[in-house]
Design an enzyme around this catalytic site. Structure first.
Site, PDB file in Angstrom:
ATOM      1  N   ARG A   1       0.857  -1.174  -0.032  1.00 54.06           N
ATOM      2  CA  ARG A   1      -0.032   0.119  -0.016  1.00 54.06           C
ATOM      3  C   ARG A   1       0.831   1.191   0.152  1.00 54.06           C
ATOM      4  O   ARG A   1       1.138   1.994  -1.159  1.00 54.06           O
ATOM      5  CB  ARG A   1      -0.998   0.012   1.077  1.00 54.06           C
ATOM      6  CG  ARG A   1      -2.001   0.914   1.162  1.00 54.06           C
ATOM      7  CD  ARG A   1      -1.875   2.351   1.603  1.00 54.06           C
ATOM      8  NE  ARG A   1      -1.108   2.301   2.974  1.00 54.06           N
ATOM      9  CZ  ARG A   1      -0.615   3.542   3.441  1.00 54.06           C
ATOM     10  NH1 ARG A   1      -0.527   4.639   2.822  1.00 54.06           N
ATOM     11  NH2 ARG A   1       0.119   3.395   4.472  1.00 54.06           N
ATOM     12  N   ASP A   2       1.672   1.468   0.915  1.00 55.24           N
ATOM     13  CA  ASP A   2       2.399   2.815   1.288  1.00 55.24           C
ATOM     14  C   ASP A   2       3.471   2.704   0.222  1.00 55.24           C
ATOM     15  O   ASP A   2       3.795   3.594  -0.565  1.00 55.24           O
ATOM     16  CB  ASP A   2       2.764   3.059   2.637  1.00 55.24           C
ATOM     17  CG  ASP A   2       3.455   4.475   3.157  1.00 55.24           C
ATOM     18  OD1 ASP A   2       3.811   4.871   2.078  1.00 55.24           O
ATOM     19  OD2 ASP A   2       3.226   4.761   4.172  1.00 55.24           O
TER      20      ASP A   2
ATOM     21  N   HIS B   1       4.875   4.325  12.598  1.00 53.10           N
ATOM     22  CA  HIS B   1       4.970   4.251  11.380  1.00 53.10           C
ATOM     23  C   HIS B   1       5.757   5.478  10.923  1.00 53.10           C
ATOM     24  O   HIS B   1       5.392   6.544  10.885  1.00 53.10           O
ATOM     25  CB  HIS B   1       3.415   4.554  11.134  1.00 53.10           C
ATOM     26  CG  HIS B   1       3.387   4.690   9.388  1.00 53.10           C
ATOM     27  ND1 HIS B   1       2.516   3.593   8.558  1.00 53.10           N
ATOM     28  CD2 HIS B   1       3.751   5.595   8.473  1.00 53.10           C
ATOM     29  CE1 HIS B   1       2.778   3.839   7.352  1.00 53.10           C
ATOM     30  NE2 HIS B   1       3.336   5.312   7.293  1.00 53.10           N
TER      31      HIS B   1
ATOM     32  N   HIS C   1       8.584   7.387   8.391  1.00 46.68           N
ATOM     33  CA  HIS C   1       9.179   7.445   7.223  1.00 46.68           C
ATOM     34  C   HIS C   1      10.759   7.785   7.316  1.00 46.68           C
ATOM     35  O   HIS C   1      10.952   8.343   8.365  1.00 46.68           O
ATOM     36  CB  HIS C   1       8.503   8.341   6.212  1.00 46.68           C
ATOM     37  CG  HIS C   1       7.213   7.776   5.690  1.00 46.68           C
ATOM     38  ND1 HIS C   1       7.018   7.409   4.332  1.00 46.68           N
ATOM     39  CD2 HIS C   1       5.983   7.558   6.129  1.00 46.68           C
ATOM     40  CE1 HIS C   1       5.814   7.063   4.074  1.00 46.68           C
ATOM     41  NE2 HIS C   1       5.124   7.165   5.450  1.00 46.68           N
TER      42      HIS C   1
ATOM     43  N   CYS D   1       3.828   9.471   0.566  1.00 50.03           N
ATOM     44  CA  CYS D   1       2.325   9.708   0.058  1.00 50.03           C
ATOM     45  C   CYS D   1       2.329  11.158  -0.971  1.00 50.03           C
ATOM     46  O   CYS D   1       2.967  11.859  -0.880  1.00 50.03           O
ATOM     47  CB  CYS D   1       1.818  10.222   1.537  1.00 50.03           C
ATOM     48  SG  CYS D   1       0.277  10.821   1.496  1.00 50.03           S
TER      49      CYS D   1
ATOM     50  N   ASN E   1       9.070   4.516   3.966  1.00 48.15           N
ATOM     51  CA  ASN E   1       9.140   4.004   5.010  1.00 48.15           C
ATOM     52  C   ASN E   1      10.625   3.456   5.474  1.00 48.15           C
ATOM     53  O   ASN E   1      11.213   2.845   4.722  1.00 48.15           O
ATOM     54  CB  ASN E   1       7.993   2.907   5.329  1.00 48.15           C
ATOM     55  CG  ASN E   1       6.860   3.477   5.167  1.00 48.15           C
ATOM     56  OD1 ASN E   1       6.088   3.729   4.071  1.00 48.15           O
ATOM     57  ND2 ASN E   1       5.979   3.803   6.081  1.00 48.15           N
TER      58      ASN E   1
HETATM   59  P1  HMG Z   1     -13.678  13.838  -2.187  1.00 50.48           P
HETATM   60  O1  HMG Z   1     -13.472  14.214  -3.660  1.00 50.48           O
HETATM   61  O2  HMG Z   1     -14.018  14.893  -1.158  1.00 50.48           O
HETATM   62  O3  HMG Z   1     -14.898  12.879  -2.131  1.00 50.48           O
HETATM   63  O4  HMG Z   1     -12.489  13.054  -1.729  1.00 50.48           O
HETATM   64  P2  HMG Z   1     -16.347  12.916  -2.633  1.00 50.48           P
HETATM   65  O5  HMG Z   1     -17.185  12.168  -1.388  1.00 50.48           O
HETATM   66  O6  HMG Z   1     -16.725  14.382  -2.697  1.00 50.48           O
HETATM   67  O7  HMG Z   1     -16.333  12.037  -3.785  1.00 50.48           O
HETATM   68  C1  HMG Z   1     -15.993  12.567  -4.978  1.00 50.48           C
HETATM   69  C2  HMG Z   1     -15.741  11.375  -5.935  1.00 50.48           C
HETATM   70  O8  HMG Z   1     -14.852  10.258  -5.522  1.00 50.48           O
HETATM   71  C3  HMG Z   1     -17.205  10.611  -6.039  1.00 50.48           C
HETATM   72  O9  HMG Z   1     -17.277  10.137  -7.533  1.00 50.48           O
HETATM   73  C4  HMG Z   1     -17.165   9.599  -5.096  1.00 50.48           C
HETATM   74  O10 HMG Z   1     -17.992   8.578  -5.643  1.00 50.48           O
HETATM   75  C5  HMG Z   1     -15.673   8.909  -5.350  1.00 50.48           C
HETATM   76  P3  HMG Z   1     -17.748  10.870  -8.978  1.00 50.48           P
HETATM   77  O11 HMG Z   1     -19.093  11.070  -8.368  1.00 50.48           O
HETATM   78  O12 HMG Z   1     -16.872  12.036  -8.907  1.00 50.48           O
HETATM   79  O13 HMG Z   1     -17.687   9.917  -9.948  1.00 50.48           O
HETATM   80  N1  HMG Z   1     -15.297   8.358  -4.143  1.00 50.48           N
HETATM   81  C6  HMG Z   1     -14.712   7.238  -4.181  1.00 50.48           C
HETATM   82  N2  HMG Z   1     -14.417   6.246  -5.090  1.00 50.48           N
HETATM   83  C7  HMG Z   1     -13.863   5.198  -4.460  1.00 50.48           C
HETATM   84  N3  HMG Z   1     -13.666   4.895  -3.507  1.00 50.48           N
HETATM   85  C8  HMG Z   1     -13.712   5.722  -2.323  1.00 50.48           C
HETATM   86  C9  HMG Z   1     -14.407   7.096  -2.703  1.00 50.48           C
HETATM   87  N4  HMG Z   1     -14.797   8.010  -2.072  1.00 50.48           N
HETATM   88  C10 HMG Z   1     -15.233   8.799  -2.815  1.00 50.48           C
HETATM   89  N5  HMG Z   1     -13.641   5.545  -1.101  1.00 50.48           N
HETATM   90  C11 HMG Z   1     -11.367  11.192  -0.574  1.00 50.48           C
HETATM   91  C12 HMG Z   1     -12.411  12.202  -0.683  1.00 50.48           C
HETATM   92  C13 HMG Z   1     -11.208  10.861   0.991  1.00 50.48           C
HETATM   93  C14 HMG Z   1     -12.118  10.072  -1.354  1.00 50.48           C
HETATM   94  C15 HMG Z   1     -10.135  11.587  -1.382  1.00 50.48           C
HETATM   95  O14 HMG Z   1      -9.628  12.552  -0.674  1.00 50.48           O
HETATM   96  C16 HMG Z   1      -9.125  10.206  -1.359  1.00 50.48           C
HETATM   97  O15 HMG Z   1      -9.264   9.301  -1.874  1.00 50.48           O
HETATM   98  N6  HMG Z   1      -7.911  10.563  -0.686  1.00 50.48           N
HETATM   99  C17 HMG Z   1      -7.041   9.447  -0.548  1.00 50.48           C
HETATM  100  C18 HMG Z   1      -5.789  10.145  -0.158  1.00 50.48           C
HETATM  101  C19 HMG Z   1      -4.807   8.765  -0.011  1.00 50.48           C
HETATM  102  O16 HMG Z   1      -5.068   7.849  -0.140  1.00 50.48           O
HETATM  103  N7  HMG Z   1      -3.551   9.275   0.540  1.00 50.48           N
HETATM  104  C20 HMG Z   1      -2.760   8.134   0.569  1.00 50.48           C
HETATM  105  C21 HMG Z   1      -2.923   7.519   1.921  1.00 50.48           C
HETATM  106  S1  HMG Z   1      -2.526   8.025   3.582  1.00 50.48           S
HETATM  107  C22 HMG Z   1      -1.066   7.976   3.789  1.00 50.48           C
HETATM  108  O17 HMG Z   1      -0.106   7.597   3.142  1.00 50.48           O
HETATM  109  C23 HMG Z   1      -0.340   8.195   5.383  1.00 50.48           C
HETATM  110  C24 HMG Z   1      -0.083   6.901   6.082  1.00 50.48           C
HETATM  111  O18 HMG Z   1       0.866   6.195   5.311  1.00 50.48           O
HETATM  112  C25 HMG Z   1       0.511   7.378   7.352  1.00 50.48           C
HETATM  113  C26 HMG Z   1       1.595   8.516   7.200  1.00 50.48           C
HETATM  114  O19 HMG Z   1       2.573   8.288   6.642  1.00 50.48           O
HETATM  115  O20 HMG Z   1       1.353   9.592   7.642  1.00 50.48           O
HETATM  116  C27 HMG Z   1      -1.468   6.082   6.286  1.00 50.48           C
HETATM  117 MG    MG Z   2       3.044   6.511   5.543  1.00 50.69          MG
END
Ligand code: HMG
Ligand code: MG
Length: 306
Positions: free
Chosen positions: A17-18, A211, A213, A244, A253
């Site tokens: 994933r990450d 966690h 990095h 990210c 990481n």
């Molecule tokens: P948004 O645009 O505000 O969402 O995004 P929305 O509810 O307004 O929906 C917009 C569109 O997205 C719609 O589709 C929804 O159906 C679709 P449309 O009508 O335009 O065709 N949608 C989805 N589709 C599939 N799966 C879903 C989903 N939700 C809405 N779950 C949202 C809000 C949270 C979805 C968006 O901002 C997003 O996906 N962000 C993900 C960011 C991400 O994955 N970042 C990396 C992971 S975190 C990380 O790496 C940190 C970590 O490792 C710890 C660290 O190191 O800090 C964990």
């Molecule tokens: Mg991370």
């Protein structure tokens, strides 16, 4: 100061994933499947398989369902399969595959929360609450990971009181475990300990995972600092992959191989076969055409060659 160390530590490999979410080159589902199977063969007992986020935001995770379908025949009941879920839409897509754990992911920084999941910290808790409730109703574990617990790419240093606040809110809505993340790898040992201590106001040490990095090369030191406080579970990534898309400049990481080597050297068991892990890291690094980010791997490979 004398520290007492545990006999055993749980490693959560987050490379599928990450490690892959930030790759610009599309990684075929079969390569992700091979990576996960390699990790399991090396003895990894918990892993982050994928995330159920919007494919518009993170295209690389767009094959989440196909990947979990492909993994079905080799699914091992002894391995905890974890997936990231930001909202109910993601939960509904994920639940079909019966993950063992879902990860809701918030932030101690308001700006990072907006950039990463398009809402404020308080709004994110409102979105996570039904996800956590639905997961628990189905007997699925819930982990809450907090990004930017020591530093933020947009806001700079983060006050530990922010970590305490988000921990409290996540625990309130049902998170059983709290991940303390240094998203951009700026933390140093005492700062990381302060972030963990802030979380400890609301959760027991046994429920905390680290966690870290490695952007500034501090992740192994931070792992040791967390271990000294009593943390027993760490997210790590084979070959040091990771990053990210919404935290520019952040690199991978801490490498799983490096943490395993350190722990084994301290007499702490992980259940992981380091040689097999090295091979898993080499295979995915070769596919990605990236130098392997693990110091231990580089040392072991050059030793093998000489
Ligand atoms: P948004 O645009 O505000 O969402 O995004 P929305 O509810 O307004 O929906 C917009 C569109 O997205 C719609 O589709 C929804 O159906 C679709 P449309 O009508 O335009 O065709 N949608 C989805 N589709 C599939 N799966 C879903 C989903 N939700 C809405 N779950 C949202 C809000 C949270 C979805 C968006 O901002 C997003 O996906 N962000 C993900 C960011 C991400 O994955 N970042 C990396 C992971 S975190 C990380 O790496 C940190 C970590 O490792 C710890 C660290 O190191 O800090 C964990
Ligand atoms: Mg991370």
């Amino acid at each position: 100061m004398k520290h007492s160390y545990p006999d055993q530590v749980l490693i959560v490999d987050v490379s599928p994933r990450d490690g892959l979410q930030n790759e610009s080159k599309t990684v075929p589902t079969a390569i992700k499947q091979a990576l996960i199977e390699d990790l399991m063969a090396a003895g990894i007992k918990k892993l982050e398989a994928t995330s159920f986020v919007s494919p518009k935001w993170v295209p690389q995770m767009g094959d989440n369902s196909q990947l979990l379908d492909a993994l079905k025949p080799t699914r091992n009941d002894d391995v905890c399969y974890s997936v990231l879920v930001p909202n109910m839409r993601g939960f509904e897509n994920a639940i079909v595959h019966r993950p063992d754990e879902i990860v809701i992911f918030g932030s101690a920084s308001e700006t990072f929360s907006q950039k990463n999941i398009n809402c404020s910290i308080d709004e994110s808790i409102e979105r996570f609450a039904p996800v956590a409730a639905a997961a628990k109703a189905q007997g699925i574990k819930v982990r809450g990971v907090i990004s930017c617990t020591v530093g933020c790419p947009y806001e700079g240093e983060i006050d530990p009181s922010q970590v305490a606040y988000v921990t409290e809110r996540l625990v309130e809505i049902g998170a059983e475990q709290i991940g303390i993340a240094d998203t951009i790898g700026v933390g140093t040992p005492i700062k990381v300990q302060r972030a963990i201590q802030a979380a400890l106001e609301h959760v027991d040490i046994s429920a905390i995972s680290g966690h870290f990095h490695d952007t500034y090369g501090q992740a192994l030191s931070n792992t040791l600092a967390a271990l000294q406080l009593g943390v027993r579970e760490f997210d790590t990534s084979v070959a040091g992959l990771g990053g990210c898309p919404y935290a520019k400049g952040a690199t991978g990481n801490v490498a799983t191989e490096d943490v395993v080597y350190m722990l084994h050297g301290m007499g702490i068991r992980t259940g992981i076969d380091l040689d097999k892990l090295v091979s898993a890291g080499e295979r995915i690094s070769a596919f990605l055409e990236r130098p392997n980010g693990s110091n231990v791997t580089r040392a072991l490979i050059s030793q093998r060659q000489s």
